[in-house]
Every structure is written in C-alpha cells, then in structure tokens.
Write a protein that holds these residues in place. Structure first.
Motif, PDB file in Angstrom:
ATOM      1  N   ALA A 154       0.910  -1.241   0.024  1.00 17.54           N
ATOM      2  CA  ALA A 154       0.042  -0.149  -0.109  1.00 17.54           C
ATOM      3  C   ALA A 154       0.838   1.211  -0.073  1.00 17.54           C
ATOM      4  N   ALA A 155       2.099   1.140   0.569  1.00 23.07           N
ATOM      5  CA  ALA A 155       3.015   2.183   0.564  1.00 23.07           C
ATOM      6  C   ALA A 155       3.869   2.554  -0.630  1.00 23.07           C
ATOM      7  N   GLY A 185      -4.260   7.286   6.930  1.00 19.40           N
ATOM      8  CA  GLY A 185      -5.507   7.581   6.028  1.00 19.40           C
ATOM      9  C   GLY A 185      -5.157   9.286   5.899  1.00 19.40           C
ATOM     10  N   GLU A 206       1.100   7.442   5.798  1.00 18.49           N
ATOM     11  CA  GLU A 206      -0.030   7.975   4.878  1.00 18.49           C
ATOM     12  C   GLU A 206      -1.130   7.023   4.963  1.00 18.49           C
ATOM     13  N   THR A 207      -0.700   5.851   4.425  1.00 19.55           N
ATOM     14  CA  THR A 207      -1.822   4.439   4.163  1.00 19.55           C
ATOM     15  C   THR A 207      -2.254   3.943   5.520  1.00 19.55           C
ATOM     16  N   GLU A 208      -1.353   4.246   6.620  1.00 16.45           N
ATOM     17  CA  GLU A 208      -1.939   3.561   8.037  1.00 16.45           C
ATOM     18  C   GLU A 208      -2.734   4.499   8.529  1.00 16.45           C
TER      19      GLU A 208
END
Length: 212
Positions: A21-22, A210, A206-208
């Motif tokens: 996701a990163a 949101g 950012e992904t963890e």
C-alpha cells in the motif's frame, strides 16, 4: 540498496500488505527463501533486499544493522527492548496481550500467584504496574497449558480471536496491552539513508492513518 527484514509467520501478511500500500512492489516474494532482491522501488529510489527471518530474531538483526528496517511484532519489541527506532504501528494484524485464567476472575490463593508466559520481562512489568505480585514462569509454547495442568494459576499470552481460549474453557480476565506489527529502523541506517527511509515511513504513515 535498502535491506528490509520481514517476519515469518502471522505478521508476514500484514507487513506485505502495508508495504504494498505504501508503494513497495514485492511481487513474487517467496516465503520459503531467506534472501530476495527486487529492482528499483519508486518509494525508495533504490533496489530492495528482503530477508525473511523469525519475528523473535528480527530486533537483533535491526539493532546490529544487518537490516536497515523491519516489521516486527510489538510483543517481541516490548520483551527484548532493542536499541532501535519504533516509529509506527500497523493497523492490520493487531491482537492483545491478556491475563488468562480458568475462571472469569483471578483465582484466590493465600500465597503468590504464578503466571505462565513467553514474555517474562514484559509480563512482569505490566503485572507490577497493576500491583499484582506474581511469580512469572517462562514457557516457550502452549502457554495455556500452564493453568490447565496446574503448573501456574494464570497465563499471560497473545489473544487474537479467542478461539484457543474457548477450546480449552479458559477466560480472558483482563487485557494488559495492545499488540501490533511495528515498523522499526536501525539508528545508524536512519541517518545514513534518511531521505529514503523517511520517504518509506511517510508513505506507510499515509496509508496507515489515511492522512489524518
């Protein structure tokens, strides 16, 4: 090149998902191989080498700079207390460290309680903080057998779904701490590769979170 340590076992799935996701492309990662290399990664701007190691061994490899960063269970970090940065916990793969007994409440006894656990140092700190003076018995597996076979009065162990407790008619008396896969970084590596590792950490955050 950046070397990343990933854990074998229950934390590998959440670790791979978070890195993907990163923006870290680890397609083709073979969980049966120790060492694997992947071409240039845009999030890091350099090739990546992945080492697949046991969760309990990873903190030592990070601390000694064999890997630049890794994802490790926070339970292992709390027990071993390595000299590394612990900047981020992942949202997936979480569980809890709980006090477990054969009854819904702590058993009553005149002397000191005995607790079976694979985390003797961490458990002792958590129980002492609750003014529970307990003799900690270190077991390496099947922690639930401690109270079931009368070796100990209680157990302190990881609980995910609670299925093992139900199967043995055990009770979760109290949650002692949250547990999560955790991104850790070698201190020297963070300074030597600050831009690249900060970029990866920022992408993970950012992904963890949101973007919160």
């Amino acid at each position: 090149m950046i070397t990343i340590g990933l854990p074998k076992g229950r934390n590998l799935g959440p670790a791979r998902a978070a890195l993907a996701a990163a923006g870290l492309n680890l397609d083709g990662l073979d969980s049966s191989r120790l060492r694997q290399r992947f071409p240039d990664q845009s999030v890091l701007g350099t090739p990546v080498e992945v080492l697949l190691l046991k969760d309990w061994d990873l903190p030592l490899y990070v601390e000694h700079g064999i890997v630049d960063c890794a994802i490790v269970g926070s339970d292992v970090l709390e027990e071993t207390q390595p000299d590394v940065f612990w900047p981020l916990q992942l949202k997936d793969g979480r569980s809890r460290l709980s006090l477990i007994a054969e009854t819904p409440e702590l058993p009553k006894r005149s002397g000191q309680l005995r607790a079976a656990t694979r985390y003797p140092n961490w458990a002792a700190r958590l129980l002492a903080a609750r003014n529970l003076h307990v003799e900690v018995i270190h077991l390496t597996s099947s922690i639930e057998l401690g109270p079931l076979l009368d070796l100990t009065d209680v157990a302190v162990d990881i609980v995910q779904t609670g299925g093992t407790l139900r199967a043995h008619d055990l009770h979760e008396v109290e949650v002692l701490a949250a547990v999560a896969p955790t991104f850790v970084v070698n201190r020297a590596s963070f300074h030597a590769h600050r831009r690249r590792l900060s970029g990866l950490l920022g992408a993970l955050e950012e992904t963890e979170t949101g973007g919160e």
